[in-house]
Design a protein around this motif. Structure first.
Motif, PDB file in Angstrom:
ATOM      1  N   THR A  10       0.832  -1.209   0.000  1.00 51.66           N
ATOM      2  CA  THR A  10       0.000   0.000   0.000  1.00 51.66           C
ATOM      3  C   THR A  10       0.865   1.257   0.000  1.00 51.66           C
ATOM      4  OG1 THR A  10      -0.084   0.247   2.413  1.00 51.66           O
ATOM      5  CG2 THR A  10      -1.726  -1.234   1.397  1.00 51.66           C
ATOM      6  N   LEU A  11       0.259   2.365  -0.354  1.00 50.73           N
ATOM      7  CA  LEU A  11       0.958   3.650  -0.320  1.00 50.73           C
ATOM      8  C   LEU A  11       1.389   3.994   1.107  1.00 50.73           C
ATOM      9  CD1 LEU A  11       1.956   6.143  -1.802  1.00 50.73           C
ATOM     10  CD2 LEU A  11      -0.329   7.117  -1.570  1.00 50.73           C
ATOM     11  N   GLU A  12       0.565   3.659   2.082  1.00 49.00           N
ATOM     12  CA  GLU A  12       0.917   3.916   3.482  1.00 49.00           C
ATOM     13  C   GLU A  12       2.182   3.146   3.868  1.00 49.00           C
ATOM     14  OE1 GLU A  12      -0.799   3.387   8.028  1.00 49.00           O
ATOM     15  OE2 GLU A  12      -2.086   2.860   6.347  1.00 49.00           O
ATOM     16  N   GLU A  13       2.270   1.891   3.455  1.00 47.32           N
ATOM     17  CA  GLU A  13       3.457   1.084   3.759  1.00 47.32           C
ATOM     18  C   GLU A  13       4.686   1.637   3.038  1.00 47.32           C
ATOM     19  OE1 GLU A  13       1.131  -3.155   4.483  1.00 47.32           O
ATOM     20  OE2 GLU A  13       1.950  -2.689   2.504  1.00 47.32           O
ATOM     21  N   LEU A  14       4.520   2.064   1.792  1.00 44.38           N
ATOM     22  CA  LEU A  14       5.631   2.641   1.057  1.00 44.38           C
ATOM     23  C   LEU A  14       6.112   3.919   1.743  1.00 44.38           C
ATOM     24  CD1 LEU A  14       7.486   2.347  -1.396  1.00 44.38           C
ATOM     25  CD2 LEU A  14       5.793   3.655  -2.714  1.00 44.38           C
ATOM     26  N   THR A  15       5.190   4.703   2.236  1.00 45.56           N
ATOM     27  CA  THR A  15       5.544   5.913   2.971  1.00 45.56           C
ATOM     28  C   THR A  15       6.340   5.563   4.226  1.00 45.56           C
ATOM     29  OG1 THR A  15       3.625   7.077   2.102  1.00 45.56           O
ATOM     30  CG2 THR A  15       4.606   7.972   4.107  1.00 45.56           C
ATOM     31  N   GLN A  16       5.968   4.471   4.897  1.00 42.71           N
ATOM     32  CA  GLN A  16       6.722   4.028   6.080  1.00 42.71           C
ATOM     33  C   GLN A  16       8.148   3.635   5.693  1.00 42.71           C
ATOM     34  OE1 GLN A  16       4.026   0.911   7.354  1.00 42.71           O
ATOM     35  NE2 GLN A  16       3.021   2.259   8.835  1.00 42.71           N
ATOM     36  N   ALA A  17       8.301   2.943   4.569  1.00 42.11           N
ATOM     37  CA  ALA A  17       9.639   2.575   4.092  1.00 42.11           C
ATOM     38  C   ALA A  17      10.456   3.833   3.808  1.00 42.11           C
ATOM     39  CB  ALA A  17       9.541   1.692   2.852  1.00 42.11           C
ATOM     40  N   PHE A  18       9.839   4.808   3.150  1.00 37.31           N
ATOM     41  CA  PHE A  18      10.529   6.058   2.831  1.00 37.31           C
ATOM     42  C   PHE A  18      10.919   6.807   4.100  1.00 37.31           C
ATOM     43  CE2 PHE A  18       8.385   6.631  -1.604  1.00 37.31           C
ATOM     44  CZ  PHE A  18       9.173   5.606  -2.110  1.00 37.31           C
ATOM     45  N   THR A  19      10.095   6.752   5.124  1.00 37.81           N
ATOM     46  CA  THR A  19      10.403   7.427   6.392  1.00 37.81           C
ATOM     47  C   THR A  19      11.650   6.821   7.031  1.00 37.81           C
ATOM     48  OG1 THR A  19       8.081   8.010   6.730  1.00 37.81           O
ATOM     49  CG2 THR A  19       9.487   7.995   8.688  1.00 37.81           C
ATOM     50  N   ILE A  20      11.762   5.504   6.996  1.00 40.05           N
ATOM     51  CA  ILE A  20      12.953   4.836   7.540  1.00 40.05           C
ATOM     52  C   ILE A  20      14.177   5.241   6.730  1.00 40.05           C
ATOM     53  CG2 ILE A  20      14.099   2.599   7.874  1.00 40.05           C
ATOM     54  CD1 ILE A  20      11.222   1.453   8.389  1.00 40.05           C
ATOM     55  N   ARG A  21      14.064   5.204   5.412  1.00 41.06           N
ATOM     56  CA  ARG A  21      15.186   5.583   4.551  1.00 41.06           C
ATOM     57  C   ARG A  21      15.628   7.020   4.803  1.00 41.06           C
ATOM     58  NH1 ARG A  21      13.346   3.496  -1.281  1.00 41.06           N
ATOM     59  NH2 ARG A  21      14.489   5.386  -1.849  1.00 41.06           N
ATOM     60  N   LYS A  22      14.676   7.912   4.953  1.00 38.33           N
ATOM     61  CA  LYS A  22      15.020   9.311   5.202  1.00 38.33           C
ATOM     62  C   LYS A  22      15.777   9.451   6.529  1.00 38.33           C
ATOM     63  CE  LYS A  22      13.156  13.975   5.158  1.00 38.33           C
ATOM     64  NZ  LYS A  22      11.981  14.811   4.910  1.00 38.33           N
ATOM     65  N   ALA A  23      15.318   8.740   7.558  1.00 36.35           N
ATOM     66  CA  ALA A  23      15.987   8.800   8.857  1.00 36.35           C
ATOM     67  C   ALA A  23      17.426   8.296   8.763  1.00 36.35           C
ATOM     68  CB  ALA A  23      15.209   7.979   9.890  1.00 36.35           C
ATOM     69  N   VAL A  24      17.626   7.211   8.040  1.00 33.43           N
ATOM     70  CA  VAL A  24      18.959   6.596   7.972  1.00 33.43           C
ATOM     71  C   VAL A  24      19.854   7.300   6.960  1.00 33.43           C
ATOM     72  CG1 VAL A  24      20.213   4.472   7.375  1.00 33.43           C
ATOM     73  CG2 VAL A  24      18.138   4.350   8.772  1.00 33.43           C
ATOM     74  N   PHE A  25      19.394   7.420   5.738  1.00 28.18           N
ATOM     75  CA  PHE A  25      20.273   7.911   4.677  1.00 28.18           C
ATOM     76  C   PHE A  25      20.388   9.436   4.655  1.00 28.18           C
ATOM     77  CE2 PHE A  25      18.673   3.840   2.708  1.00 28.18           C
ATOM     78  CZ  PHE A  25      19.803   3.115   3.036  1.00 28.18           C
ATOM     79  N   ILE A  47      10.232  -4.065   1.026  1.00 28.36           N
ATOM     80  CA  ILE A  47       9.778  -4.801   2.198  1.00 28.36           C
ATOM     81  C   ILE A  47       9.925  -3.920   3.431  1.00 28.36           C
ATOM     82  CG2 ILE A  47      10.351  -7.080   1.259  1.00 28.36           C
ATOM     83  CD1 ILE A  47      12.700  -7.102   3.316  1.00 28.36           C
ATOM     84  N   LEU A  48       9.158  -4.275   4.436  1.00 27.65           N
ATOM     85  CA  LEU A  48       9.246  -3.633   5.745  1.00 27.65           C
ATOM     86  C   LEU A  48       9.419  -4.717   6.801  1.00 27.65           C
ATOM     87  CD1 LEU A  48       6.390  -0.970   5.602  1.00 27.65           C
ATOM     88  CD2 LEU A  48       8.818  -0.488   5.992  1.00 27.65           C
ATOM     89  N   VAL A  49      10.211  -4.406   7.805  1.00 28.83           N
ATOM     90  CA  VAL A  49      10.331  -5.249   8.985  1.00 28.83           C
ATOM     91  C   VAL A  49       9.687  -4.487  10.128  1.00 28.83           C
ATOM     92  CG1 VAL A  49      11.914  -6.394  10.586  1.00 28.83           C
ATOM     93  CG2 VAL A  49      12.491  -6.261   8.145  1.00 28.83           C
ATOM     94  N   TYR A  50       8.841  -5.184  10.861  1.00 28.80           N
ATOM     95  CA  TYR A  50       8.106  -4.562  11.972  1.00 28.80           C
ATOM     96  C   TYR A  50       8.558  -5.150  13.309  1.00 28.80           C
ATOM     97  CZ  TYR A  50       4.698  -2.806   8.589  1.00 28.80           C
ATOM     98  OH  TYR A  50       4.093  -2.162   7.545  1.00 28.80           O
ATOM     99  N   HIS A  51       8.579  -4.305  14.307  1.00 26.94           N
ATOM    100  CA  HIS A  51       8.700  -4.700  15.706  1.00 26.94           C
ATOM    101  C   HIS A  51       7.357  -4.338  16.310  1.00 26.94           C
ATOM    102  CE1 HIS A  51      10.258  -5.428  19.657  1.00 26.94           C
ATOM    103  NE2 HIS A  51      10.026  -4.187  20.037  1.00 26.94           N
ATOM    104  N   GLY A  52       6.541  -5.339  16.579  1.00 33.14           N
ATOM    105  CA  GLY A  52       5.157  -5.063  16.960  1.00 33.14           C
ATOM    106  C   GLY A  52       4.459  -4.455  15.762  1.00 33.14           C
ATOM    107  N   GLU A  53       3.894  -3.281  15.938  1.00 34.27           N
ATOM    108  CA  GLU A  53       3.226  -2.583  14.835  1.00 34.27           C
ATOM    109  C   GLU A  53       4.085  -1.484  14.218  1.00 34.27           C
ATOM    110  OE1 GLU A  53       0.264  -3.528  13.520  1.00 34.27           O
ATOM    111  OE2 GLU A  53       0.514  -5.188  14.915  1.00 34.27           O
ATOM    112  N   ASN A  54       5.317  -1.362  14.708  1.00 37.73           N
ATOM    113  CA  ASN A  54       6.190  -0.273  14.269  1.00 37.73           C
ATOM    114  C   ASN A  54       7.180  -0.733  13.201  1.00 37.73           C
ATOM    115  OD1 ASN A  54       5.094   1.557  16.214  1.00 37.73           O
ATOM    116  ND2 ASN A  54       6.307   0.500  17.768  1.00 37.73           N
ATOM    117  N   PRO A  55       7.195  -0.069  12.048  1.00 35.65           N
ATOM    118  CA  PRO A  55       8.188  -0.398  11.026  1.00 35.65           C
ATOM    119  C   PRO A  55       9.570   0.063  11.474  1.00 35.65           C
ATOM    120  CG  PRO A  55       6.835   1.451  10.310  1.00 35.65           C
ATOM    121  CD  PRO A  55       6.284   0.992  11.626  1.00 35.65           C
TER     122      PRO A  55
END
Length: 143
Positions: A10-25, A47-55
Motif C-alpha cells: 500500500t501507499l501507506e506502507e511505502l511511505t513508512q519505508a521512505f520514512t525509515i530511509r530518510k531517517a537513515v540515509f 519490504i518492511l520489517v516490523y517490531h510489533g506494529e512499528n516499522p
C-alpha cells in the motif's frame, strides 16, 4: 525481539519505508533526498520489517540487466546490531528467487564488506567509487 517481514503493498506502507530511509540515509548519513529517492522506487519491490506494529527496517529490490539489484537496506539506529540487516537481505534474496532472478548485486558502503561477505557476496574487483562523502563497492551473489 518479535519481528515480522512484509512486502509493501500500500501507499501507506511505502511511505513508512521512505520514512525509515530518510531517517537513515538523509538525516544520519547526509545523503541528499534526490539521490535516495529515485526513478526505481515506483517499479521496485519493497519490504518492511516490523517490531510489533512499528516499522523498523526496509529494503528494496528491482530488476536491472536481468539481475536483482538490492538497495536501500536501512535499519533504524536503535534496532541495529540485532540481525535485522541480515533479515532484510535474506528476504530480498528470497523475493528475487520468487521473481525468477538467479543473481543479485548491491552497492554497499565499503565498511559493510565483511557483513555482506558473510552473507555470501563477492566484491567485484576495481568497483570502488564515491557517492558524496561515502565510499561504495559493488558486490554480487548467485542465488
Amino acid at each position: 525481539m518479535i519481528t515480522r517481514v512484509k512486502q509493501v503493498k500500500t501507499l501507506e506502507e511505502l511511505t513508512q519505508a521512505f520514512t525509515i530511509r530518510k531517517a537513515v540515509f538523509v538525516k544520519e548519513q547526509g545523503i541528499s533526498e534526490k539521490l535516495d529517492f529515485d526513478t526505481y522506487d515506483p517499479q521496485a519491490f519493497h519490504i518492511l520489517v516490523y517490531h510489533g506494529e512499528n516499522p523498523i527496517a526496509t529494503g528494496r529490490l528491482h530488476m536491472e540487466n536481468k539481475q536483482g539489484h538490492i538497495s536501500r537496506v536501512a535499519v533504524l539506529k536503535e534496532f541495529r546490531g540485532k540481525g535485522l540487516g541480515r533479515l532484510v537481505v535474506e528476504h530480498m534474496e528470497k523475493l528475487a528467487i520468487e521473481k525468477g532472478m538467479t543473481s543479485v548485486f548491491l552497492y554497499p558502503h565499503d565498511y559493510l564488506k565483511k557483513f555482506y561477505t558473510e552473507l555470501g557476496y563477492c566484491e567485484v574487483p576495481d568497483s570502488k567509487f564515491w557517492l558524496g562523502q561515502h565510499t561504495l563497492i559493488k558486490m554480487t551473489k548467485n542465488l
